[in-house]
Design a protein around this motif. Structure first.
Motif, short mmCIF file in Angstrom:
data_model
loop_
_atom_site.label_atom_id
_atom_site.label_comp_id
_atom_site.label_asym_id
_atom_site.label_seq_id
_atom_site.Cartn_x
_atom_site.Cartn_y
_atom_site.Cartn_z
N ILE A 1 0.83 -1.20 0.00
CA ILE A 1 0.00 0.00 0.00
C ILE A 1 0.87 1.26 0.00
CG2 ILE A 1 -0.32 0.07 2.51
CD1 ILE A 1 -3.07 0.92 0.00
N ALA A 2 1.98 1.22 0.72
CA ALA A 2 2.88 2.39 0.77
C ALA A 2 3.48 2.66 -0.60
CB ALA A 2 3.98 2.16 1.80
N THR A 3 3.94 1.61 -1.27
CA THR A 3 4.52 1.76 -2.62
C THR A 3 3.46 2.28 -3.58
OG1 THR A 3 6.14 0.01 -2.23
CG2 THR A 3 5.63 0.52 -4.53
N LEU A 4 2.25 1.76 -3.47
CA LEU A 4 1.17 2.19 -4.35
C LEU A 4 0.89 3.68 -4.17
CD1 LEU A 4 -1.14 1.39 -6.36
CD2 LEU A 4 -2.57 1.24 -4.32
N TYR A 5 0.65 4.10 -2.93
CA TYR A 5 0.33 5.52 -2.68
C TYR A 5 1.49 6.44 -3.09
CZ TYR A 5 -4.20 5.09 -0.41
OH TYR A 5 -5.54 4.88 -0.15
N GLN A 6 2.70 6.02 -2.79
CA GLN A 6 3.86 6.85 -3.15
C GLN A 6 3.92 7.04 -4.66
OE1 GLN A 6 7.66 5.00 -2.47
NE2 GLN A 6 8.72 6.97 -2.41
N ASN A 7 3.73 5.96 -5.41
CA ASN A 7 3.83 6.05 -6.86
C ASN A 7 2.63 6.75 -7.48
OD1 ASN A 7 6.41 4.84 -7.83
ND2 ASN A 7 5.72 3.25 -6.43
N LEU A 8 1.45 6.60 -6.91
CA LEU A 8 0.30 7.36 -7.40
C LEU A 8 0.56 8.86 -7.25
CD1 LEU A 8 -2.68 5.23 -6.04
CD2 LEU A 8 -2.08 5.60 -8.45
N GLN A 9 1.14 9.26 -6.11
CA GLN A 9 1.43 10.67 -5.88
C GLN A 9 2.48 11.17 -6.87
OE1 GLN A 9 2.40 11.74 -1.85
NE2 GLN A 9 3.16 13.75 -2.45
N VAL A 10 3.54 10.40 -7.06
CA VAL A 10 4.62 10.80 -7.97
C VAL A 10 4.09 10.93 -9.41
CG1 VAL A 10 6.77 9.97 -9.05
CG2 VAL A 10 6.51 9.92 -6.56
N LEU A 11 3.30 9.95 -9.84
CA LEU A 11 2.75 9.99 -11.20
C LEU A 11 1.76 11.14 -11.37
CD1 LEU A 11 2.21 6.16 -11.82
CD2 LEU A 11 4.01 7.62 -12.79
N SER A 12 0.99 11.44 -10.34
CA SER A 12 0.06 12.57 -10.38
C SER A 12 0.82 13.89 -10.47
CB SER A 12 -0.84 12.60 -9.15
OG SER A 12 -1.69 11.49 -9.13
N GLU A 13 1.83 14.05 -9.61
CA GLU A 13 2.60 15.29 -9.59
C GLU A 13 3.35 15.50 -10.91
OE1 GLU A 13 5.02 14.90 -6.09
OE2 GLU A 13 3.36 15.45 -4.76
N ALA A 14 3.73 14.41 -11.57
CA ALA A 14 4.43 14.52 -12.86
C ALA A 14 3.47 14.79 -14.01
CB ALA A 14 5.22 13.23 -13.13
N GLY A 15 2.17 14.73 -13.74
CA GLY A 15 1.18 14.98 -14.78
C GLY A 15 0.93 13.80 -15.69
N LEU A 16 1.31 12.60 -15.25
CA LEU A 16 1.13 11.41 -16.08
C LEU A 16 -0.23 10.74 -15.83
CD1 LEU A 16 4.72 9.96 -15.81
CD2 LEU A 16 3.67 11.08 -17.79
N ILE A 17 -0.81 11.01 -14.68
CA ILE A 17 -2.16 10.55 -14.36
C ILE A 17 -2.86 11.69 -13.64
CG2 ILE A 17 -1.57 8.09 -14.23
CD1 ILE A 17 -1.64 8.33 -11.16
N ARG A 18 -4.16 11.57 -13.55
CA ARG A 18 -4.95 12.60 -12.87
C ARG A 18 -5.64 11.98 -11.66
NH1 ARG A 18 -8.98 15.13 -16.79
NH2 ARG A 18 -7.04 15.87 -17.63
N LYS A 19 -5.50 12.63 -10.53
CA LYS A 19 -6.22 12.23 -9.32
C LYS A 19 -7.45 13.12 -9.21
CE LYS A 19 -5.96 12.18 -4.29
NZ LYS A 19 -5.13 12.46 -3.12
N PHE A 20 -8.58 12.50 -8.90
CA PHE A 20 -9.77 13.29 -8.62
C PHE A 20 -10.55 12.62 -7.51
CE2 PHE A 20 -11.33 10.32 -11.77
CZ PHE A 20 -12.64 10.05 -11.41
N VAL A 21 -11.39 13.38 -6.88
CA VAL A 21 -12.22 12.88 -5.79
C VAL A 21 -13.64 12.82 -6.31
CG1 VAL A 21 -13.02 13.30 -3.44
CG2 VAL A 21 -10.67 13.85 -4.08
N ASP A 22 -14.26 11.63 -6.22
CA ASP A 22 -15.62 11.48 -6.73
C ASP A 22 -16.62 12.12 -5.77
OD1 ASP A 22 -16.19 9.61 -4.69
OD2 ASP A 22 -15.94 7.89 -5.99
N SER A 23 -17.88 12.07 -6.13
CA SER A 23 -18.92 12.74 -5.34
C SER A 23 -19.11 12.13 -3.95
CB SER A 23 -20.25 12.72 -6.10
OG SER A 23 -20.67 11.39 -6.33
N GLU A 24 -18.54 10.94 -3.74
CA GLU A 24 -18.63 10.30 -2.42
C GLU A 24 -17.37 10.54 -1.59
OE1 GLU A 24 -19.47 6.27 -3.50
OE2 GLU A 24 -21.49 6.78 -4.18
#
Length: 147
Positions: A54-77
């Motif tokens: 889980i730590a590796t996943l969250y770290q890499n999601l953040q890095v990829l988001s900050e690099a603009g390679l993926i987009r993080k968004f929060v759904d209506s829930e």
């Protein structure tokens, strides 16, 4: 869809080390065409026989988001989701099954929405439209359940 060597080049071009978890995560997000939560990603990798912490996943999601390679968004829930579609698009969200679809909205409608903010004295920099409702499948289930 990009192969792993193209993904590695894309990561390197952003100044990121093309580690196995980053390549696998970016490849999965590009291929799945959905908007998974971190736990859905964990389950997918586990099911593929490639568990990730889980730590590796969250770290890499953040890095990829900050690099603009993926987009993080929060759904209506209030749930964090990740999207590899970086083009301008909006979302349809089923409040029953949680499915999210990308939709394109005509520029004229987006301009009208922007004008609503400007009429209130706001300087609108972005319009993001998220529509909540029931998908076709869930509408059919509700009809069956009420019968």
């Amino acid at each position: 869809m990009e192969d792993l060597s193209q993904i590695a080049r894309k990561l390197s071009a952003c100044g990121l080390r093309p580690s196995a978890p980053r390549k696998a995560l970016l490849a999965h997000l590009q291929a799945c065409g959905t908007h998974p939560t971190p736990y859905e990603l964990l389950d997918a990798f586990k099911a593929q026989g490639r568990p990730i912490s889980i730590a590796t996943l969250y770290q890499n999601l953040q890095v990829l988001s900050e690099a603009g390679l993926i987009r993080k968004f929060v759904d209506s829930e209030g749930t964090s989701r990740y999207d590899a579609n970086l083009g301008v698009h909006h979302h349809l969200h089923c409040t029953s099954c949680g499915r999210i679809l990308d939709i394109e909205v005509p520029e004229a409608l987006l301009g009208s929405l922007s004008a609503l903010g400007q009429a209130e004295g706001w300087q609108v920099s972005k319009v993001q439209l998220d529509l909540d409702g029931l998908c076709n499948q869930c509408q059919g289930q509700e009809t069956l359940e009420s019968a």
